[in-house]
Motif scaffolding. Structure first.
Motif, mmCIF file in Angstrom:
data_model
loop_
_atom_site.group_PDB
_atom_site.id
_atom_site.type_symbol
_atom_site.label_atom_id
_atom_site.label_comp_id
_atom_site.label_asym_id
_atom_site.label_seq_id
_atom_site.Cartn_x
_atom_site.Cartn_y
_atom_site.Cartn_z
ATOM 1 N N ASP A 1 8.202 -9.983 1.489
ATOM 2 C CA ASP A 1 7.624 -9.576 0.366
ATOM 3 C C ASP A 1 6.603 -8.672 -0.164
ATOM 4 O OD1 ASP A 1 10.985 -10.275 0.932
ATOM 5 O OD2 ASP A 1 10.338 -11.529 -0.876
ATOM 6 N N THR A 2 5.484 -9.447 -0.258
ATOM 7 C CA THR A 2 3.691 -8.836 -0.542
ATOM 8 C C THR A 2 3.569 -7.630 0.164
ATOM 9 O OG1 THR A 2 3.072 -11.162 0.393
ATOM 10 C CG2 THR A 2 3.897 -10.821 -1.999
ATOM 11 N N LYS A 3 4.290 -7.627 1.454
ATOM 12 C CA LYS A 3 3.066 -6.739 2.146
ATOM 13 C C LYS A 3 2.506 -7.392 3.364
ATOM 14 C CE LYS A 3 6.727 -3.737 1.426
ATOM 15 N NZ LYS A 3 7.917 -3.791 1.998
ATOM 16 N N THR B 1 -2.585 0.628 4.694
ATOM 17 C CA THR B 1 -1.185 1.256 5.109
ATOM 18 C C THR B 1 -1.878 2.264 6.090
ATOM 19 O OG1 THR B 1 -2.416 2.147 2.936
ATOM 20 C CG2 THR B 1 -0.751 0.718 2.042
ATOM 21 N N SER C 1 -2.023 -2.592 1.085
ATOM 22 C CA SER C 1 -1.079 -2.605 -0.508
ATOM 23 C C SER C 1 -1.132 -2.991 -0.715
ATOM 24 C CB SER C 1 0.517 -2.787 0.611
ATOM 25 O OG SER C 1 -0.052 -4.112 1.223
ATOM 26 N N ASP D 1 -1.439 -5.697 3.313
ATOM 27 C CA ASP D 1 -1.125 -4.897 4.642
ATOM 28 C C ASP D 1 -2.164 -3.189 4.473
ATOM 29 O OD1 ASP D 1 -0.099 -6.820 5.998
ATOM 30 O OD2 ASP D 1 2.160 -5.300 5.749
#
Length: 395
Positions: free
Chosen positions: A120-122, A147, A39, A145
């Protein structure tokens, strides 16, 4: 579609370009995210010495876009209370760890950083790596993260580990340029820098041109010299390492070169060693009728310091004498603890004066103050002495 090997070379090429062009780092983030199915990512360079953290560079990229809002928001709202910060500082250089492992179960229930910023920032399921370097450089590379449906795969981790030494070298190069107040200059623009030695090498490694600071170092022939047009280190072991770095940077056509750094001894003049950084540069296709830029070599003298006069700094920034002396001391690399010991005051007193200084200047971070002071290098010197002109005026 590019093969994975071709994509890796593309990332490496962008990293080399980003060393001299900060804007290219966003493309590095974007390409790594796309290729490695993440991400986003973030890179932070900071002064790891002392108790006051000065941030040199902080880039956050989420789904291919630079997020300046989060670059500011994290340090403004979360950093001071982020439970993982002291744990990251203790990590072994280059060790890749899960972000979740840096928080206890209890902290995951109450931590604002875990429950707000990382959501919020994954990045709750991301990976973190600490990198270090010379002269107090610290770096944190964060991979947000995955994906992929099943989370991180071995191929994803393998690419991160393969890129790690190159990201580390990028951090070293950027830190050297920031310290020399040359972070915004291109490879050609660096030749005008007064605080860092710069040499342009052609594809064969022959010296094409050099700035005054580099020429002075070569003339001294104490550690590094010009031998029939080529760089040569005086000590055999160091010359062998120099040859290795040049071979890595100046690869055959079609093969992406890589940057590297080493120390150069100066046995006849001083105990400190010069830092030499070599990075690929120039075109990615052959020119058979002209010498083309192949690499840039940067020479950094660790004893070089900005020529700062507290009286002139006070005039330029409208500071009291105490405030200007504190500002100059910080710009020279001293910590709050160092300053308190020298002026025989408590650290709390020094911090109080710094808060007044920050308020007066409309800033909130030490790094902003240091940059503002260093921009005044040579301010107020005699107009007839061009060597003392300010770096800001030259640019």
């Amino acid at each position: 579609m590019k093969s994975r090997g071709e994509t890796y070379d593309s990332i490496l090429g962008l990293l080399n370009e980003a060393a001299f062009d900060d804007a290219r780092w966003v493309e590095v983030h974007r390409l790594i995210g796309e290729v490695n199915r993440m991400s986003g990512s973030a890179l932070t360079l900071y002064d790891a010495q002392g108790t006051d953290t000065a941030v040199f560079l902080n880039h956050v990229c989420l789904f291919g876009q630079r997020r300046k809002d989060w670059e500011y928001r994290y340090f403004a709202d979360y950093w001071a209370a982020d439970e993982r910060v002291p744990r990251v500082a203790l990590l072994e250089h280059g060790r890749l760890v899960s972000v979740g492992d840096l928080y206890t179960d209890a902290e995951k229930r109450t931590s604002p950083t875990w429950n707000e910023a990382l959501v919020d920032t994954k990045a709750q399921n991301g990976l973190t790596m600490r990198l270090d370097g010379a002269n107090g450089l610290g770096a944190v590379w964060e991979l947000f993260d995955s994906t992929e449906r099943g989370g991180w795969s071995s191929d994803q981790v393998r690419l991160i580990e393969r890129l790690q030494p190159h990201v580390h070298q990028f951090a070293i190069m950027r830190h050297a340029l920031v310290e020399a107040e040359a972070g915004g200059l291109s490879a050609s623009g660096l030749l005008a820098s007064p605080r860092i030695g710069v040499l342009h090498l052609d594809r064969r490694g022959r010296i094409m041109t050099a700035n005054d600071r580099a020429l002075e170092t070569l003339r001294q022939r104490d550690g590094l010299m010009d031998l029939e047009g080529f760089l040569h280190a005086r000590i055999p072991e160091e010359n062998a390492e120099l040859s290795r770095l040049l071979a890595l940077a100046l690869r055959p056509w079609g093969v992406q070169g890589s940057a590297g750094s080493m120390a150069i001894s100066q046995p006849s003049s001083r105990p400190e060693r010069l830092a030499l950084h070599i990075a690929p540069a120039g075109d990615d296709y052959p020119h058979f009728r002209a010498r083309r830029l192949g690499a840039v070599a940067l020479l950094v003298d660790p004893t070089s310091r900005a020529r700062l006069d507290p009286v002139q700094v006070a005039k330029a920034l409208d500071l009291t004498r105490m405030e200007s002396e504190l500002a100059v001391a910080l710009a020279a690399g001293q910590t709050v603890k160092d300053i308190a010991r020298v002026i025989e005051r408590t650290e709390e007193t020094v911090r109080w004066h710094l808060k007044q200084l920050y308020r007066k200047q409309g800033i909130s971070r030490q790094v902003d103050l240091v940059r503002r002071v260093l921009a005044l290098e040579g301010f107020g010197s005699a107009p007839g002495d061009p060597s003392q002109q300010s770096a800001a005026a030259r640019r």
